[in-house]
Design a protein around this motif. Structure first.
Motif, mmCIF file in Angstrom:
data_model
loop_
_atom_site.group_PDB
_atom_site.id
_atom_site.type_symbol
_atom_site.label_atom_id
_atom_site.label_comp_id
_atom_site.label_asym_id
_atom_site.label_seq_id
_atom_site.Cartn_x
_atom_site.Cartn_y
_atom_site.Cartn_z
ATOM 1 N N ASP A 188 0.815 -1.214 0.000
ATOM 2 C CA ASP A 188 0.000 0.000 0.000
ATOM 3 C C ASP A 188 0.853 1.270 0.000
ATOM 4 N N ARG A 241 0.617 4.100 -2.795
ATOM 5 C CA ARG A 241 0.079 5.419 -2.436
ATOM 6 C C ARG A 241 1.079 6.518 -2.825
ATOM 7 N N THR A 245 -4.959 5.444 2.238
ATOM 8 C CA THR A 245 -4.530 4.274 1.461
ATOM 9 C C THR A 245 -4.593 4.574 -0.030
ATOM 10 N N ALA A 246 -3.892 3.743 -0.802
ATOM 11 C CA ALA A 246 -3.914 3.886 -2.262
ATOM 12 C C ALA A 246 -5.309 3.630 -2.821
#
Length: 284
Positions: free
Chosen positions: A58, A62, A82-83
């Motif tokens: 992640d 991100r 978060t992405a």
């Protein structure tokens, strides 16, 4: 961005920047980069993926997404943790809710229907426009199938390629024909036409014109050619002059090669007439 390291892969190329007007192409490039680096599942987690594995991916995913945004867009999603949240926020913003999406799809369909091939435009350039439309469809969560793309391509080709279109319609199942295959057939046919035109088109036309001139000269030598005065005189019962008009003096009853005035002409002119070179043009 230079390099974002990750155990399963790396992002070694600069990130494409989202400006707000290029979302569809931006999303395609970013998804491909993240998937090649093994981090796409951090953006769209699979159902059966382990949470621990996704968490490890992640942070680099991100960081990549944040570097791929213009400054004004970066400030709007910087608070996302978060992405997946960043990606979802951007998708909602630029793709829109269901009603907006449906309206954009309708507009895109109309644009696709009006798409035409410009005069002088190459097949590759027009095919690029059709593929661009397909990418925009995909960006809105829809698909532009090969059958529709093939139909648009065949409907818009120039007249010189209609023979190839007719052949594909007769011998191919257009509903199952891939767009790339249809484009390949048209390009091959177009290239064959270009080679044939460059190699022998002008020569063939010249030969045809020369043959017609020779045929007219042959008719005159045999006394078969008649002008309007002959036709009128025959119709009035005067009989007409079957031998036609002399191209040297204009009198009737003899050919140019028999003209008394030709005997006074230079020897070169008489030789040309005997050989039949200038028999039909009357210039000498």
């Amino acid at each position: 961005m230079l390099i974002v390291p990750y155990v399963g892969g790396s992002l070694s190329q600069p990130a494409p920047v989202l400006t707000g007007e290029n979302y569809t192409t931006w999303a395609i490039k970013v998804e491909d980069d993240l998937d090649a680096a093994g981090m796409w599942e951090a953006v769209v987690p699979p159902v059966d993926a382990a949470a621990a594995v996704i968490a490890k991916k992640d942070k680099p995913a991100r960081a990549y997404l944040l570097r791929a945004l213009a400054d004004d867009l970066l400030m709007q999603v910087a608070a996302k943790k978060t992405a997946a949240e960043i990606w979802s926020s951007l998708k909602v913003r630029f793709v829109g809710a269901d009603r907006v999406r449906a309206a954009r799809l309708a507009s895109l369909r109309s644009e696709f229907e009006l798409l035409r091939m410009d005069g002088g435009e190459s097949l590759d350039a027009f095919a690029g426009k059709i593929n661009g439309m397909a990418a925009r469809y995909a960006g809105l969560g829809s698909t532009l199938d090969d059958a529709a793309m093939v139909k648009k391509l065949l409907d818009c080709v120039p007249n010189r390629l209609y023979a190839a279109v007719a052949g594909m319609e007769q011998f191919c199942d257009l509903s199952a024909l891939l767009f790339e295959d249809a484009l390949g057939h048209l390009k091959a046919f177009d290239e064959r036409l270009r080679r044939r035109g460059q190699a022998g088109g002008e020569q063939a036309d010249g030969a045809l014109m020369y043959t017609a001139a020779q045929w007219r000269a042959r008719e005159r030598r045999q006394g078969g050619a008649r002008d309007d005065d002959d036709v009128r005189s025959e119709a009035s019962g005067l009989g007409g002059n079957r031998r036609g008009r002399c191209y040297k003096c204009g009198d009737r009853g003899h050919f140019k090669r028999e003209c008394p005035q030709l005997k006074k002409a230079p020897a070169a002119e008489r030789a040309l007439v005997v050989d039949g070179v200038v028999e039909d043009d009357g210039l000498l």
